[in-house]
Design an enzyme around this catalytic site. Sequence first.
Site, PDB file in Angstrom:
ATOM      1  N   ASP A   8     -21.317  -3.359  22.866  1.00 24.35           N
ATOM      2  CA  ASP A   8     -20.125  -4.150  22.610  1.00 24.35           C
ATOM      3  C   ASP A   8     -19.878  -4.373  21.112  1.00 24.35           C
ATOM      4  OD1 ASP A   8     -17.948  -5.845  23.242  1.00 24.35           O
ATOM      5  OD2 ASP A   8     -19.253  -7.609  23.196  1.00 24.35           O
TER       6      ASP A   8
ATOM      7  N   GLU B  92     -32.099  -4.864  26.737  1.00 25.28           N
ATOM      8  CA  GLU B  92     -32.129  -4.284  28.076  1.00 25.28           C
ATOM      9  C   GLU B  92     -32.544  -2.816  28.072  1.00 25.28           C
ATOM     10  OE1 GLU B  92     -28.275  -5.264  29.681  1.00 25.28           O
ATOM     11  OE2 GLU B  92     -28.407  -7.124  28.565  1.00 25.28           O
TER      12      GLU B  92
ATOM     13  N   TYR C  84     -24.506 -15.759  30.355  1.00 30.01           N
ATOM     14  CA  TYR C  84     -23.126 -16.185  30.068  1.00 30.01           C
ATOM     15  C   TYR C  84     -22.541 -16.886  31.285  1.00 30.01           C
ATOM     16  CZ  TYR C  84     -23.470 -13.462  25.812  1.00 30.01           C
ATOM     17  OH  TYR C  84     -23.839 -13.005  24.579  1.00 30.01           O
TER      18      TYR C  84
ATOM     19  N   GLU D 271     -29.147 -15.242  23.944  1.00 31.93           N
ATOM     20  CA  GLU D 271     -27.686 -15.177  23.797  1.00 31.93           C
ATOM     21  C   GLU D 271     -27.072 -16.168  24.767  1.00 31.93           C
ATOM     22  OE1 GLU D 271     -25.742 -11.328  24.251  1.00 31.93           O
ATOM     23  OE2 GLU D 271     -27.321 -10.346  23.070  1.00 31.93           O
TER      24      GLU D 271
HETATM   25  C1  GCB Z   1     -24.315  -9.297  25.729  1.00 27.30           C
HETATM   26  C2  GCB Z   1     -24.656  -8.274  24.716  1.00 27.30           C
HETATM   27  C3  GCB Z   1     -23.815  -8.390  23.456  1.00 27.30           C
HETATM   28  C4  GCB Z   1     -22.359  -8.661  23.828  1.00 27.30           C
HETATM   29  C5  GCB Z   1     -22.286  -9.975  24.565  1.00 27.30           C
HETATM   30  C6  GCB Z   1     -20.834 -10.266  25.009  1.00 27.30           C
HETATM   31  O1  GCB Z   1     -25.087  -9.537  26.632  1.00 27.30           O
HETATM   32  O2  GCB Z   1     -26.039  -8.265  24.394  1.00 27.30           O
HETATM   33  O3  GCB Z   1     -23.903  -7.184  22.748  1.00 27.30           O
HETATM   34  O4  GCB Z   1     -21.514  -8.664  22.715  1.00 27.30           O
HETATM   35  O5  GCB Z   1     -23.100  -9.919  25.709  1.00 27.30           O
HETATM   36  O6  GCB Z   1     -20.120 -10.976  24.304  1.00 27.30           O
HETATM   37  O7  GCB Z   1     -20.431  -9.726  26.020  1.00 27.30           O
END
Ligand code: GCB
Length: 637
Positions: free
Chosen positions: A206, A450, A495, A531
């Site tokens: 991403d 991952e 998330y 994250e």
């Molecule tokens: C993740 C990734 C990261 C993305 C982020 C997102 O899990 O590790 O590279 O930018 O989510 O914002 O989707």
Amino acid sequence: MYQCLAPSSVISWAKCCIPVCLLDTGMLFPRESSSREVKELNGRWDFRADKSPNRNQGFEKAWYKSRLAETGPVIDMPVPASYNDITQDPTLRDFIGWVWYEREVVVPARWIADEGTRVVLRVGSAHYYSVVWVNGVKVTEHNGGHLPFEAEIGSLIRKDPTQPCRITIAVNNTLTLDTLPPGNIQHMDDHTKYPDGFFVQNIYFDFFNYAGIHRSVLLYTTPKAYVDDITVVTDFLDNTGLVYYKVSVQGAATATLKATLMDKNGRCVASSSEPSGVLKVVDVNLWWPYLMHENPAYLYSMEVRLMATDSRSTYEDVYTLPVGIRTVNVTSTQFLINNKPFYFHGVNKHEDSDIRGKGFDWPLIVKDFNLLKWLGANSFRTSHYPYAEEILQMCDRHGIVVIDECPGVGIKDIRSFGNSSLTHHLAVMDELVRRDKNHASVVMWSVANEPAAEMTLIKHTKALDPSRPVTFITDSNYARDRGAPYVDVICVNSYFSWYHDPGHLEVIPIQLKTQFENWYGKYQKPIIQSEYGADAVAGFHSDPPVMFSEEYQKAVLQSYHNVLDQKRKQYVIGELIWNFADFMTVQGITRVVGNKKGIFTRERQPKAAAFILKERYWRLANETGRLPVWTKYPCSF
Ligand code: GCB
């Protein structure tokens, strides 16, 4: 096996476990000294993208053989910088294939005259595959972005000292199933839908696949007999610091050597004449992270002075390495720096900015460090690839703790799970550890985001550097049994209320608690929330909060923080926000001119979430750390 240790056991990485270098040569950062000179080749280079249908005209017509301008039209291109956002040409922004860089250099006459001087050409990084020629002769090639490579060019430029030194670098950003990160090219042959020769590069990560020469290109000299590599691992016992070191020398069958450790005032505190051993520092000043001590980031200097003689002359080489003395240990519930619990309150970053893309830029770097300190952040993870060495040097100088990650991101395609991918991945870990092993700020390796073959990678990295813990980054839905038994710290990305149950903030307390309890219940290892976050378009407001508004981003953070506050008293050892700043991505329906999960905009202005985080990080620092005198009044920033 680490997972069999009783919960209170400490896994200690210090002692004298010197990282092993599997590569033939060292990769010391080029520094000037009384025996070494450095000449930066940054600035304007000639540039030509090979837009031929097979992207191979440059090789077929041997563009490296003459001046690039003689092969066809060239344009100006700054180095270092990604080339993508420099021009108004949309085909260059999204270009895939070979681009060619060239410049001529005036080499100091004495470098050429003195046969006892090695002249080395070094590229800090170029994305992705590079081939380098000097005066039409190939001197090296390198597979992979984000890490340096070099070639000795002395004999070549001495062949005809009247000729200018013409450096040609061809760089190809094509990703394959075996590159890191992986990608693949898809040709669209349906002429009812696509123009002739249409193809795209599929990637599974991403961030924008910026390309070009991203870090400094340098020439530097060393004497013919020289210090090729230095490895240090540090420890302490009561008040005595211990610096285990090993120096490797090239270009001399026999040499004498002196290693001197100096304090900040240049006073010698220990010395030795052996190529390896231990330097003992009485009344040691330890290297402490920012906000953990009133005098953080204390650095000694280790000067290595080498003398060698051959039938022709005597060579003296001097290399000085900054050394921070600290230890890193992990228990089943804590991360210890100098035997004191360390809680990561930090960020994930990207090397990314307007116009420059991933190009190295001092103003941006210094600005980012000012923002990190303003925020009260004590750490970051180099998501998703190794950052410039100068950034790690800043971390050493400022006490910002680093989880150092290799570019193993987006390994999703089953065809990337084979042996050739793994072999390359292991080689990249070798290059990464070789480059970054001496940074006090680097406290853990991350083998991937991952990854496909984490077990082998983790074991390999532990063998390479037994002095540091190793992790990989997983997401909350990831198959739990694959790498976790082998890591020292579990790093989880999640998330909730964004990719899962979008818009439902009320799920966060339950789902986050479950996530932590599941992971800890199974492995009894400390956990970092590596994250979490939500996109917010700066200036979008909504009450009640809805997705993409600044208020929603704030609310997600606050809900996470409530759970983190319960669990950090148990076994959660850190939280790294995704992301420090907005960053560019590929175009797509889930991205509005890039990923907007930054707490700062791409221009480094704070969104509302930045103030929430600042308040929290200073509170955490006040609870657990000792603030330097000048930060007594953080609100006065
Ligand atoms: C993740 C990734 C990261 C993305 C982020 C997102 O899990 O590790 O590279 O930018 O989510 O914002 O989707």
